[in-house]
Design a protein around this motif. Sequence first.
Motif, short mmCIF file in Angstrom:
data_model
loop_
_atom_site.label_atom_id
_atom_site.label_comp_id
_atom_site.label_asym_id
_atom_site.label_seq_id
_atom_site.Cartn_x
_atom_site.Cartn_y
_atom_site.Cartn_z
N ARG A 179 -21.41 -17.59 -6.85
CA ARG A 179 -20.49 -16.69 -7.51
C ARG A 179 -20.16 -15.65 -6.47
NH1 ARG A 179 -21.91 -15.97 -13.26
NH2 ARG A 179 -21.38 -18.00 -13.48
N PRO A 180 -20.97 -14.93 -6.03
CA PRO A 180 -20.62 -13.82 -5.08
C PRO A 180 -19.89 -14.16 -3.90
CG PRO A 180 -22.90 -13.27 -5.92
CD PRO A 180 -22.58 -14.65 -6.42
N PRO A 181 -20.42 -15.02 -2.82
CA PRO A 181 -19.74 -15.49 -1.96
C PRO A 181 -18.18 -16.15 -2.30
CG PRO A 181 -21.86 -16.48 -1.77
CD PRO A 181 -21.79 -15.74 -3.08
N TYR A 182 -18.24 -16.73 -3.20
CA TYR A 182 -16.70 -17.18 -3.67
C TYR A 182 -15.97 -15.81 -4.03
CZ TYR A 182 -12.86 -19.33 -6.28
OH TYR A 182 -11.86 -19.82 -6.86
N ALA A 183 -16.41 -14.71 -4.68
CA ALA A 183 -15.63 -13.74 -5.09
C ALA A 183 -15.12 -13.10 -3.82
CB ALA A 183 -16.40 -12.86 -5.93
N LEU A 184 -16.23 -12.75 -3.05
CA LEU A 184 -15.72 -12.20 -1.67
C LEU A 184 -14.54 -13.03 -0.58
CD1 LEU A 184 -16.56 -9.99 0.12
CD2 LEU A 184 -18.09 -11.39 0.99
N LEU A 185 -14.77 -14.47 -0.89
CA LEU A 185 -14.10 -15.36 -0.24
C LEU A 185 -12.49 -15.19 -0.76
CD1 LEU A 185 -13.49 -17.29 2.29
CD2 LEU A 185 -14.20 -19.02 0.35
N ARG A 186 -12.42 -15.14 -2.03
CA ARG A 186 -11.16 -15.12 -2.95
C ARG A 186 -10.73 -13.62 -2.54
NH1 ARG A 186 -11.45 -15.65 -9.18
NH2 ARG A 186 -11.79 -13.23 -9.06
N TRP A 187 -11.33 -12.67 -2.55
CA TRP A 187 -10.75 -11.20 -2.39
C TRP A 187 -10.31 -11.16 -0.74
CZ3 TRP A 187 -12.23 -7.87 1.25
CH2 TRP A 187 -11.82 -6.43 1.20
N PHE A 188 -11.07 -11.70 0.01
CA PHE A 188 -10.59 -11.77 1.55
C PHE A 188 -9.25 -12.47 1.85
CE2 PHE A 188 -10.98 -13.26 5.83
CZ PHE A 188 -10.92 -12.07 6.57
N SER A 189 -9.28 -13.71 1.10
CA SER A 189 -7.90 -14.54 1.23
C SER A 189 -6.83 -13.87 0.64
CB SER A 189 -8.35 -15.81 0.73
OG SER A 189 -8.52 -15.98 -0.73
N PHE A 190 -6.92 -13.23 -0.38
CA PHE A 190 -6.04 -12.57 -1.22
C PHE A 190 -5.43 -11.45 -0.31
CE2 PHE A 190 -3.88 -9.70 -4.58
CZ PHE A 190 -3.17 -10.66 -4.84
N LEU A 191 -6.44 -10.67 0.35
CA LEU A 191 -6.08 -9.62 1.50
C LEU A 191 -5.34 -10.21 2.54
CD1 LEU A 191 -6.37 -6.62 2.12
CD2 LEU A 191 -8.62 -7.47 3.39
N TYR A 237 -3.50 -12.60 2.53
CA TYR A 237 -2.25 -12.99 1.95
C TYR A 237 -1.15 -12.01 1.84
CZ TYR A 237 1.61 -14.57 -1.41
OH TYR A 237 2.46 -14.68 -2.00
N ARG A 238 -1.77 -10.79 1.44
CA ARG A 238 -0.91 -9.72 1.20
C ARG A 238 -0.55 -9.10 2.62
NH1 ARG A 238 1.78 -9.56 -3.44
NH2 ARG A 238 0.22 -9.76 -5.20
N ILE A 239 -1.44 -8.96 3.48
CA ILE A 239 -1.10 -8.44 5.01
C ILE A 239 -0.15 -9.26 5.43
CG2 ILE A 239 -1.99 -8.23 7.16
CD1 ILE A 239 -4.71 -7.49 5.83
N LEU A 240 -0.14 -10.62 5.44
CA LEU A 240 0.73 -11.65 6.05
C LEU A 240 2.20 -11.44 5.14
CD1 LEU A 240 -1.23 -14.73 6.72
CD2 LEU A 240 -0.36 -13.19 8.33
N GLU A 241 2.18 -11.42 4.11
CA GLU A 241 3.39 -11.11 3.24
C GLU A 241 4.21 -9.71 3.61
OE1 GLU A 241 4.52 -11.41 -1.46
OE2 GLU A 241 2.96 -10.15 -0.74
N ALA A 242 3.16 -8.69 4.04
CA ALA A 242 3.96 -7.41 4.40
C ALA A 242 4.40 -7.33 5.65
CB ALA A 242 2.83 -6.34 4.28
N PHE A 243 3.77 -8.09 6.69
CA PHE A 243 4.22 -8.24 8.03
C PHE A 243 5.22 -9.24 8.23
CE2 PHE A 243 0.04 -5.76 8.97
CZ PHE A 243 0.87 -4.82 9.48
N LEU A 244 5.22 -10.54 7.59
CA LEU A 244 5.94 -11.63 7.89
C LEU A 244 7.01 -11.76 6.85
CD1 LEU A 244 3.12 -14.19 9.02
CD2 LEU A 244 4.76 -12.79 10.59
N ALA A 245 6.93 -11.32 5.71
CA ALA A 245 7.88 -11.72 4.58
C ALA A 245 9.45 -11.00 4.80
CB ALA A 245 7.40 -11.40 3.19
N GLN A 246 9.13 -9.72 5.42
CA GLN A 246 10.56 -9.11 5.85
C GLN A 246 11.22 -9.60 7.00
OE1 GLN A 246 11.80 -7.09 3.57
NE2 GLN A 246 13.40 -6.53 4.51
N PRO A 247 10.43 -9.71 8.01
CA PRO A 247 11.10 -10.51 9.36
C PRO A 247 11.56 -11.95 8.96
CG PRO A 247 8.92 -9.56 9.84
CD PRO A 247 9.21 -9.42 8.56
N LEU A 248 11.06 -12.66 8.23
CA LEU A 248 11.50 -13.96 7.88
C LEU A 248 12.67 -14.12 7.10
CD1 LEU A 248 8.06 -15.89 7.40
CD2 LEU A 248 9.66 -16.03 9.21
N LYS A 249 12.59 -12.97 6.18
CA LYS A 249 13.83 -12.85 5.24
C LYS A 249 15.18 -12.42 6.06
CE LYS A 249 15.10 -10.63 1.07
NZ LYS A 249 15.03 -9.75 -0.15
#
Length: 157
Positions: A111-123, A125-137
Motif C-alpha cells: 500500500r505505501p509504495p503504491y501510494a507513493l508511485l501513484r502520487w509521483f505519476s500524478f506529479l 502528469y501535472r508537470i508534463l501537462e503544464a509544460f507540454l499542454a500549452q505548446p501543443l495547443k
Amino acid sequence: MAGVVVGIFFDFYRSLRHWLKWGRISTWAGDLLFSLAALFILFRFFLRANALDFRIYILWGSVLGLFLYLRFLSKLIIKMYLRLFYMISYFFWLLKEGAKIPIRGVFVLMRPPYALLRWFSFLIYRILEAFLAQPLKQIYLKAIFFWERLFPPRTKG
C-alpha cells in the motif's frame, strides 16, 4: 463379505452424489461407473473365493451380506461419510483462508509504495501537462490556421 464391501462402496457413492448434488447426466454416468466398480469388486471376491467358479452359494452370500449391511449399518456409515465430507470441506476452507493471510500481508505491505508511485505519476502528469499542454495547443491552432489559409472556405455564389 463381498456384499458388505459393495454396500460400503455404494454408501460412499450415494453420500458423495448427495454431497455434490449431481444432475441427471452426471448421476447416470456415476451409476455406470459404480456398476463397473461393483462388478470389479465382486469379480475379485469371486476369484479369491472359488477361482471364478461361480456357485449359487457365493451369489446368495453376497446378496445376503449386502442386505444385512443395508439393513443394519447403512445409515450409520452414510452419516460417517457425510461428516467426513464436511470435515474435508472445512479443512479446505481453512486452507483457503490460511492462504489469504499472506496475500493480505502483501496488500498491506504494498500500500505505501503504491501510494507513493501513484502520487509521483500524478506529479509527472501535472508537470508534463503544464509544460507540454500549452505548446501543443499552440501548435494545433497554428496548424488549423495554416490549413485554413491554404484552403479557404468556399463561398456560395
